[in-house]
Design a protein around this motif. Structure first.
Motif, PDB file in Angstrom:
ATOM      1  N   ASN A 155       0.823  -1.205   0.000  1.00 60.22           N
ATOM      2  CA  ASN A 155       0.000   0.000   0.000  1.00 60.22           C
ATOM      3  C   ASN A 155       0.857   1.256   0.000  1.00 60.22           C
ATOM      4  O   ASN A 155       0.593   2.215  -0.730  1.00 60.22           O
ATOM      5  N   GLU A 156       1.887   1.254   0.831  1.00 64.07           N
ATOM      6  CA  GLU A 156       2.776   2.416   0.892  1.00 64.07           C
ATOM      7  C   GLU A 156       3.479   2.589  -0.460  1.00 64.07           C
ATOM      8  O   GLU A 156       3.655   3.707  -0.943  1.00 64.07           O
ATOM      9  N   GLU A 157       3.848   1.462  -1.065  1.00 68.22           N
ATOM     10  CA  GLU A 157       4.474   1.505  -2.384  1.00 68.22           C
ATOM     11  C   GLU A 157       3.527   2.114  -3.420  1.00 68.22           C
ATOM     12  O   GLU A 157       3.936   2.938  -4.234  1.00 68.22           O
ATOM     13  N   ALA A 158       2.269   1.710  -3.357  1.00 70.23           N
ATOM     14  CA  ALA A 158       1.276   2.226  -4.306  1.00 70.23           C
ATOM     15  C   ALA A 158       1.107   3.733  -4.127  1.00 70.23           C
ATOM     16  O   ALA A 158       0.960   4.477  -5.100  1.00 70.23           O
ATOM     17  N   TYR A 159       1.147   4.164  -2.878  1.00 70.31           N
ATOM     18  CA  TYR A 159       1.026   5.598  -2.590  1.00 70.31           C
ATOM     19  C   TYR A 159       2.196   6.371  -3.191  1.00 70.31           C
ATOM     20  O   TYR A 159       2.012   7.375  -3.886  1.00 70.31           O
ATOM     21  N   LEU A 160       3.411   5.859  -2.972  1.00 72.71           N
ATOM     22  CA  LEU A 160       4.590   6.529  -3.517  1.00 72.71           C
ATOM     23  C   LEU A 160       4.539   6.526  -5.046  1.00 72.71           C
ATOM     24  O   LEU A 160       4.888   7.518  -5.702  1.00 72.71           O
ATOM     25  N   GLY A 161       4.047   5.412  -5.604  1.00 70.58           N
ATOM     26  CA  GLY A 161       3.911   5.303  -7.052  1.00 70.58           C
ATOM     27  C   GLY A 161       2.944   6.350  -7.594  1.00 70.58           C
ATOM     28  O   GLY A 161       3.210   7.002  -8.609  1.00 70.58           O
ATOM     29  N   ALA A 162       1.818   6.518  -6.906  1.00 68.36           N
ATOM     30  CA  ALA A 162       0.812   7.484  -7.342  1.00 68.36           C
ATOM     31  C   ALA A 162       1.370   8.894  -7.300  1.00 68.36           C
ATOM     32  O   ALA A 162       1.159   9.704  -8.211  1.00 68.36           O
ATOM     33  N   LYS A 163       2.142   9.172  -6.240  1.00 68.17           N
ATOM     34  CA  LYS A 163       2.757  10.503  -6.116  1.00 68.17           C
ATOM     35  C   LYS A 163       3.715  10.729  -7.288  1.00 68.17           C
ATOM     36  O   LYS A 163       3.711  11.796  -7.911  1.00 68.17           O
ATOM     37  N   ALA A 164       4.510   9.717  -7.582  1.00 65.75           N
ATOM     38  CA  ALA A 164       5.485   9.841  -8.665  1.00 65.75           C
ATOM     39  C   ALA A 164       4.796  10.062 -10.011  1.00 65.75           C
ATOM     40  O   ALA A 164       5.333  10.725 -10.890  1.00 65.75           O
ATOM     41  N   MET A 165       3.593   9.504 -10.151  1.00 62.15           N
ATOM     42  CA  MET A 165       2.882   9.664 -11.422  1.00 62.15           C
ATOM     43  C   MET A 165       2.168  11.001 -11.525  1.00 62.15           C
ATOM     44  O   MET A 165       1.563  11.313 -12.555  1.00 62.15           O
ATOM     45  N   GLY A 166       2.186  11.768 -10.461  1.00 59.42           N
ATOM     46  CA  GLY A 166       1.603  13.099 -10.521  1.00 59.42           C
ATOM     47  C   GLY A 166       0.221  13.226  -9.902  1.00 59.42           C
ATOM     48  O   GLY A 166      -0.451  14.243 -10.082  1.00 59.42           O
ATOM     49  N   VAL A 167      -0.236  12.212  -9.189  1.00 61.49           N
ATOM     50  CA  VAL A 167      -1.481  12.386  -8.429  1.00 61.49           C
ATOM     51  C   VAL A 167      -1.181  13.391  -7.325  1.00 61.49           C
ATOM     52  O   VAL A 167      -0.169  13.285  -6.631  1.00 61.49           O
ATOM     53  N   ARG A 168      -2.045  14.423  -7.205  1.00 62.78           N
ATOM     54  CA  ARG A 168      -1.781  15.469  -6.213  1.00 62.78           C
ATOM     55  C   ARG A 168      -2.516  15.142  -4.915  1.00 62.78           C
ATOM     56  O   ARG A 168      -3.743  15.028  -4.911  1.00 62.78           O
ATOM     57  N   PHE A 169      -1.772  14.979  -3.853  1.00 64.27           N
ATOM     58  CA  PHE A 169      -2.362  14.673  -2.547  1.00 64.27           C
ATOM     59  C   PHE A 169      -2.506  15.947  -1.742  1.00 64.27           C
ATOM     60  O   PHE A 169      -1.533  16.650  -1.511  1.00 64.27           O
ATOM     61  N   VAL A 170      -3.724  16.245  -1.324  1.00 66.50           N
ATOM     62  CA  VAL A 170      -3.989  17.462  -0.548  1.00 66.50           C
ATOM     63  C   VAL A 170      -4.665  17.073   0.757  1.00 66.50           C
ATOM     64  O   VAL A 170      -5.715  16.425   0.758  1.00 66.50           O
ATOM     65  N   ASN A 171      -4.033  17.466   1.840  1.00 69.72           N
ATOM     66  CA  ASN A 171      -4.571  17.142   3.159  1.00 69.72           C
ATOM     67  C   ASN A 171      -5.686  18.113   3.531  1.00 69.72           C
ATOM     68  O   ASN A 171      -5.633  19.284   3.198  1.00 69.72           O
TER      69      ASN A 171
END
Lengths: 373, 597, 54
Positions: free
Chosen positions: B383-399
């Motif tokens: 799951n953590e890997e998928a999160y890092l992958g998504a970030k690398a692909m340009g998904v913008r995470f906003v808290n």
């Protein structure tokens, strides 16, 4: 634990290691080395007379080196099997050729310095791997001061301190001066979610930090805790309620933000420097004790074991299981469960363990003959 | 302690010590005569556990042990550092033989964890295990009277004296054994139910799989791909369905619901009614609950309208059918979860969102995805890997924070992020809400019929949250998958196999043993067959049957949990509980009231 | 009687052993430490019930 010790179908081979595995599913031969304890397991009744006389002190690894045990010791008081073990690497007799005090005081005549390692060749149908975890050693993360600042400890060391059977009898005496720690900080993600160390999330630390902070308050109404966290990952059954309870009933302060550094003031108090991400300023707070919620990772030796078993591990060193079959390793006939498959809490470990058992049963047990209808 | 209550009771009942027949209050019924002091010499051994410092740290365990030795019928007593250690247990076994003990009292912690151990010790030393009495001086004493050593010590003595009084009146008992019909019923045909049914069938057991819908497959039928594998959910579940349908040992009943459940472990009769068939009775030994969960339709959250503001499950449908037209997507997490009305975290929505966000970035050229979250639940490795992958692909995470949630307006989402300290206004043509899994409406009905509990969120409540996540307190019924709590597919599969493992234990043995702590009709004559007991029994363990002497209550011993509700409800006082008889409990109370003599 | 080796005597290894043993399998539970219990035995209490972990 006790149920396993009493079950007629379970033979516990403690102080033992698997050295090689040959064969295939349904016909494995596992070579197991039973290390010599230099104590006759049949005779020893764990009375403790030998330990009382043994002159040699050794840091106790069950108690995270927070106190000493003797060279002859019980791993822990309720351990199964309840027999003493002589630690050959630290025993005066093995080092200097004389002493044997334990042998003299043992009324059961259970001490046996001639004992040799035993090799068992077990013919088995299947193998279950459940090697669990070891915790990350935070010494290389010098910013947290572990090893340098006395009042910075790890979560597992804290568990031993707060435990009634632990080195302080359950009192939260801090290491530097033995005073009761009242203001405690818990720093999350130490070694976890960190590309330099363990990139995985250890899954259990958020909850265990809350628990630890609750226990501090249960032991001492004046205890005051801060948990410095990143994403607060409390996902299991009733975990959100637990988090809420920690705040409302136990007065735990949850602070979102990574800690930059821990320093020590002149009185030995750790000072935590952190960024308050809500207010966006760098602040510091002084504590009596800092607990590092260190990463949990595959147990030491699991790489060697994987080679012996011929099973694949993932990049983080956890056992690689088959997609859709979470208890199956890459090798038929070998199954795995618990933390060695990746970070899990206790209920998840339990369900995985039962799952592994069921996969073994599906594979090796003769089908039950049931008359249909 | 005041002697008054003792006097008061004397009038109603002879002192058991005299060995006279015991008369009940009011004397209205003739009771079976009970020898209050059993024949032969009673030889009690008392063991006082220090529990390290858990007990001995807060009371004087040695004093309690010395005191115990002075009590009537006690011939031996001693302290142990840990009575539960192998050394402690060996000590008890040796004492039974050496001192010819015929009753054992251990004053230690809770019977919940250690009673089986001490009973087994008695048995191994040749003593019937029901001649063992457990006194809790830890949870009931040392832990709650910390800092009051004298009072705690006195209370421990009281408790031990009471335990000894009961032990004196204990009788040997035998466990109750019943045959188990080697078939299973699985309720729910989603991934958990399918997996569990297949597993049991592979072991050779006949399984009936009941599914309410027309089709098997459950929630996964609506899901696009699985994380982290990226495998098509449809293909995956279809292959399990195919295996189930192929199995000669699994009978699939679709469009069917459970209407009524009778019986107990080993012998259930479940009536199943089907839309296209006549309803029928299924006779089975065990039942597995795999009724699953539903995604909450996020009505009332963030402007949900099902068109421009959709749920994650709707997005799955669009992705599956290739109908996603939007390019500027905003996902809002915790839509309806981790709020005051629904406190729990649904565990899987963060990963579902990250999975879909990544897929959109991969497959839709020029797409932008913003993911608005409170805490990202990417526990573990993949799951953590998928999160890092998504970030690398340009998904913008906003808290975002609960106090200041995002606002969905026409064509944009406004959010203020405490982590970046920024106010953002994000243009969007599709808002996707990640809403939690909620229990099926049918869960309550199933819970009532099986007489197994739900938790406050209406998920099924297991026997023990840590150590028995797939069992119910009621033997013979098991739970797995999202019926128990939100879970990923892989977690559901583990639980399904785990439930199969536990279910297969009685099925493999072909019999079960239960504790003889059950209700019994101690005064058949007094029973009028009024049925009050049957009505209040939570386990369906009492029935009213016609006899020569009219209607009478009959206990189904193997279903009884010994709770005593029936006995309490019986106005004729015709029902008692074996091993917790009125005589035994009375002796305990009297021993307390008598005080130190 | 079918036989199985379980490697690791923590909560997972113990639970797997018990299930298998209850199904009539002979289990060899191999633990490298002097006694079984694993990390769980080192813990004081466990979340979310704060039950004792031994």
């Amino acid at each position: 634990m006790l149920d396993a010790g009493r079950h007629p179908n379970i033979e516990i081979l403690a102080y033992s290691e698997v050295e090689s595995v040959k064969g295939r599913a349904g016909a494995f031969t596992a070579k197991v080395r039973r290390k010599a304890r230099f104590i006759n397991e049949e005779l020893c009744n764990a009375c403790g007379d030998c330990m009382a006389k043994c002159p040699r002190k050794v840091p106790d690894d069950f108690d995270m080196h927070l106190r000493d045990r003797r060279a002859v010791y019980l791993y822990f008081a309720q351990g199964i099997p309840a027999v003493a073990t002589i630690d050959k690497d630290h025993c005066t007799y093995f080092e200097k050729g004389k002493c044997r005090l334990c042998e003299r005081v043992c009324q059961k005549e259970a001490v046996d310095f001639e004992q040799k390692d035993k090799i068992l060749n077990l013919s088995v149908d299947a193998i279950v791997v459940a090697t669990g975890l070891d915790v990350f050693d935070p010494t290389p993360m010098t910013q947290y001061g572990y090893g340098r600042i006395k009042n910075v400890i790890t979560g597992l060391e804290y568990e031993r301190l707060i435990n009634a059977t632990g080195p302080t009898g359950g009192h939260l005496y801090r290491p530097s001066d033995g005073t009761l720690a009242k203001k405690v900080a818990y720093i999350q993600c130490v070694g976890s979610r960190d590309l330099n160390y363990c990139k995985h999330c250890s899954s259990v630390c958020c909850m265990y930090a809350i628990k630890d902070a609750m226990l501090a308050r249960e032991h001492d109404v004046e205890a005051n805790s801060h948990i410095f966290h990143t994403d607060f990952r409390n996902v299991g059954k009733w975990f959100q309620e637990y988090e809420q309870k920690g705040k409302d009933l136990y007065g735990i302060n949850y602070v979102r933000g990574r800690v930059g550094e821990v320093q020590e003031d002149k009185d030995g108090n750790p000072v935590v420097w952190y960024e308050d991400t809500q207010k966006r300023e760098v602040k510091s707070l002084t504590f009596d004790l800092v607990v590092l919620s260190v990463a949990a990772m595959p147990a030491k030796g699991s790489e060697e074991l994987a080679k012996i078993l011929g099973i694949e591990l993932d990049d983080s060193g956890f056992v690689r299981v088959r997609a859709g079959e979470p208890a199956d390793t890459s090798r038929p006939g070998i199954f795995s469960c618990g933390f060695c498959n990746g970070p899990v809490d206790i209920p998840e470990s339990v369900s995985q363990a039962s799952a592994a058992a069921m996969r073994v049963a599906e594979t090796i047990l003769p089908q039950v003959k049931v008359a249909s209808g | 302690m005041s002697p008054e209550p003792e006097k008061e009771m004397k009038g109603k009942r002879d002192k058991p010590e005299k060995g006279s027949p015991v008369d009940r209050a009011g004397g209205e019924s003739r009771r079976q005569e009970v020898d209050a002091a059993p024949a032969g010499e009673i030889r009690i051994g008392a063991f006082i556990c220090n529990c390290g410092t858990n007990i001995a740290g807060f009371l004087d365990a040695k004093d309690v042990s010395d005191y115990a030795r002075m009590l009537p019928n006690v011939v031996f007593s001693r302290e142990n550092l840990f009575s539960c250690s192998e050394a402690g247990v060996t000590d008890i076994k040796n004492a039974i033989k050496e001192h010819k003990l015929n009753r054992v009292v251990v004053a230690a912690c809770t019977p919940r964890t250690h009673e089986p151990l001490f009973r087994a010790a008695c048995e191994e030393a040749g003593l019937n295990k029901f001649l063992f009495e457990f006194v809790n001086i830890r949870e009931h004493c040392s832990w709650v009277h910390k800092g009051e050593r004298d009072i705690a010590t006195q209370k421990a003595k009281d408790l031990v004296r009471m335990g000894v009084a009961r032990a004196t009146r204990l009788e040997p008992k035998e466990e109750i054994t019943t045959d188990v019909k080697r078939t299973a019923l699985v309720i729910g045909g989603g991934i958990s139910g399918l997996t569990c049914a297949l597993s049991l069938a592979r072991r050779g057991f006949m399984v009936t799989l009941v599914e309410r819908e027309k089709e098997l497959g459950g929630l996964l039928r609506y899901v696009n791909v699985l994380y982290p594998s990226g495998v098509s959910a449809g293909t995956f579940v279809a292959s399990r369905i195919k295996e189930v349908k192929k199995s000669s040992r699994i009978e699939v009943l679709t469009s069917s619901t459970v209407q009524n459940v009778k019986g107990y472990i080993g012998d259930y009769v479940v009536s199943v009614s089907s839309k296209d068939r006549k309803s029928r009775d299924v006779n089975c030994g065990v039942i597995v609950v795999a009724t699953g969960a539903n995604q909450l339709v996020p009505e009332g959250h963030f402007g949900y309208d099902g068109k421009k503001v959709v749920s994650q499950l709707q997005l799955e449908g669009m992705l599956r059918q290739g109908k996603l037209k939007s390019k500027r997507i905003v996902m809002i997490l915790c839509a309806g979860a981790r709020i005051r009305e629904r406190v729990y975290c649904s565990k899987i929505c963060c990963m579902t969102s990250i999975k879909n966000a990544t897929l959109i970035k991969k497959t839709v050229p020029g797409a932008s995805v913003h993911l608005l979250y409170r805490d990202l639940q990417c526990y573990g490795v993949a799951n953590e890997e998928a999160y890092l992958g998504a970030k690398a692909m340009g998904v913008r995470f906003v808290n975002y924070s609960l106090e200041n949630p995002p606002v969905v307006e026409n064509g944009r989402v406004r959010v203020s992020s405490p982590l970046s300290g920024r106010e953002m206004s994000i243009e969007t043509d599709l808002v996707v809400l990640a809403s939690p899994l909620v229990p099926r409406e049918g869960a309550e009905v199933v819970s009532r019929m099986l007489k197994v509990p739900l938790d406050e969120n209406k998920f099924f409540l297991e026997a023990h949250v840590k150590l028995r996540p797939m069992d119910f307190a009621t033997d013979g019924i098991y739970v797995c998958g999202t019926a128990h709590w939100p879970a990923s597919v892989s977690e559901s599969i583990s639980q399904a196999l785990g439930a199969a493992s536990h279910a297969s234990i009685p099925l493999t043995r072909g019999y079960v043993k239960v504790e003889p702590i059950v209700s019994e009709l101690v005064d058949e004559e007094a029973c009028r067959g009024c049925g009050m007991c049957a009505a209040v029994c939570p386990y369906g363990a009492v029935e009213i049957v016609e006899t020569d002497k009219g209607p009478k209550a009959r206990m189904i011993e193997v279903a009884c949990k010994g709770c005593g509700v029936c006995a309490a409800s019986c106005y004729k006082r015709a029902i008692g509980i074996s091993h917790y008889t009125d005589e035994q409990l009375d002796a305990q109370v009297r021993a307390y009231l008598k005080g130190d003599e | 009687m079918p036989e199985v080796v379980v490697i690791g005597g923590g909560i997972a290894g113990i639970q797997a052993s018990l299930d298998l043993a209850d199904m009539g399998v002979k289990v060899y539970l191999v633990e490298r430490k002097p006694s079984i219990g694993g990390v769980m035995a080192q813990l004081d209490k466990t979340f979310p019930t704060n039950d004792c972990s031994i």
